[in-house]
Design a protein around this motif. Sequence first.
Motif, PDB file in Angstrom:
ATOM      1  N   GLY A  11      35.413  80.066  40.009  1.00 13.89           N
ATOM      2  CA  GLY A  11      36.340  80.847  39.074  1.00 13.89           C
ATOM      3  C   GLY A  11      36.813  82.420  39.692  1.00 13.89           C
ATOM      4  O   GLY A  11      38.177  82.497  40.003  1.00 13.89           O
ATOM      5  N   ILE A  12      35.819  83.155  41.072  1.00  9.32           N
ATOM      6  CA  ILE A  12      36.180  83.729  41.588  1.00  9.32           C
ATOM      7  C   ILE A  12      37.388  83.604  42.332  1.00  9.32           C
ATOM      8  O   ILE A  12      38.526  83.919  42.812  1.00  9.32           O
ATOM      9  CB  ILE A  12      35.394  84.197  42.283  1.00  9.32           C
ATOM     10  N   LEU A  13      37.200  82.067  43.016  1.00  8.58           N
ATOM     11  CA  LEU A  13      38.449  81.392  44.441  1.00  8.58           C
ATOM     12  C   LEU A  13      39.350  81.137  43.474  1.00  8.58           C
ATOM     13  O   LEU A  13      40.821  81.893  43.842  1.00  8.58           O
ATOM     14  CB  LEU A  13      37.760  80.279  44.708  1.00  8.58           C
ATOM     15  N   GLY A  14      39.389  80.955  42.143  1.00  8.93           N
ATOM     16  CA  GLY A  14      40.570  80.432  40.781  1.00  8.93           C
ATOM     17  C   GLY A  14      41.435  82.095  41.108  1.00  8.93           C
ATOM     18  O   GLY A  14      42.937  82.233  40.634  1.00  8.93           O
ATOM     19  N   GLN A  15      40.226  83.465  40.671  1.00  8.98           N
ATOM     20  CA  GLN A  15      41.838  84.410  40.532  1.00  8.98           C
ATOM     21  C   GLN A  15      42.454  84.533  41.054  1.00  8.98           C
ATOM     22  O   GLN A  15      43.414  84.934  41.584  1.00  8.98           O
ATOM     23  CB  GLN A  15      40.136  85.794  39.860  1.00  8.98           C
TER      24      GLN A  15
END
Length: 326
Positions: free
Chosen positions: A285-289
């Motif tokens: 999710g962090i990567l996705g942000q």
Amino acid sequence: MSLLSIIVPCFNEEEVIRIFYDEICKEAERFKSIGVNFEIIFIDDGSRDNTLQIARDLHKSDQRVRYLSLSRNFGKEAAIFAGLENSLGDYVAIMDVDLQDPPSLLMDMYLALTREGYDSAATRRTTRAGEPVIRSFFARQYYKLIKMISKTEFVDGARDYRLMTRQMADAILAMNEYNRFTKGINEWVGFKTKWLEYENVQRAAGNTKWSFWGLFLYSLEGITAFSTAPLALSAFVGIFFCAIAFFFVCFIIVRTLLFGDPVSGWPSLAVIILFMGGIQLFCTGILGQYLAKTYLETKRRPIYLIKTSEKIDQANSDLNNTDETV
Ligand code: UDP
Ligand code: MG
């Protein structure tokens, strides 16, 4: 005479825009006596009420007033950028229209630039009185967090209200990123800033345009725009759990060699799998942000689009007049 541009982003502000104009005119008189002219630029950020019409009326009666209307609501950050790009002043100020930014501070700010040699004078609120308690609480925690994880200096309670030299305004314009977080950008460009403090003032009329959810999303913007610490954090979490797994494997091998291998413990296994799955999704999710932000940046979309301005309206009416005479 030098020129001071005042950029005023407005979104559905019909109730307060005239009150603001009256107050700023008083200030303009004081400035006139020291040889400074005002240019007041209302940026209508896609308002659905009479904001634009009022700005037009003010322009008709007072040529110091200019206006710029965006094609839709692009957000305050985009409105500020639009204002900076279209301002002509030797000095540029950014002010909210709701009079939460006291116009009386302008003179102090101006003197800090001209007499004390600062490049900008910014303001911070020392109190958050009148704000919902929960909003203040989260705002404080947020500033603590972002100070920890970002190299850029963030000032707690800093407002967007600031006066700067043309040089600094141009530096901010050179940062033409799509995901804009003014508080970070202002610090990132550097220059010498004087901080003036004042106590929170309530809105003169109308309502705040920020919902709690809106502020939450905006705060994430600040983190992704000015820190890559969350990415590093996810890598550390990964390393941490690898280390635990390694010790656990050693422990199981030794235990099996010493005591044999009675098969038991599937509940703990299920818990571990669920937990690891959660951590992995969190890190993805962090990567996705960051990926999402990069995606938007690479599209190179314009930060704002203009629907009309005093110049466009004037050109249109000139055109109509010549049509009639032909
Ligand atoms: N504003 C804007 N576009 C938006 C939201 C707000 O131009 O999408 C303007 C608004 O008209 C005001 C300033 O930004 O002049 C600050 O907004 P507000 O007073 O609602 O924020 P608060 O002071 O509650 O943080
Ligand atoms: Mg306000």
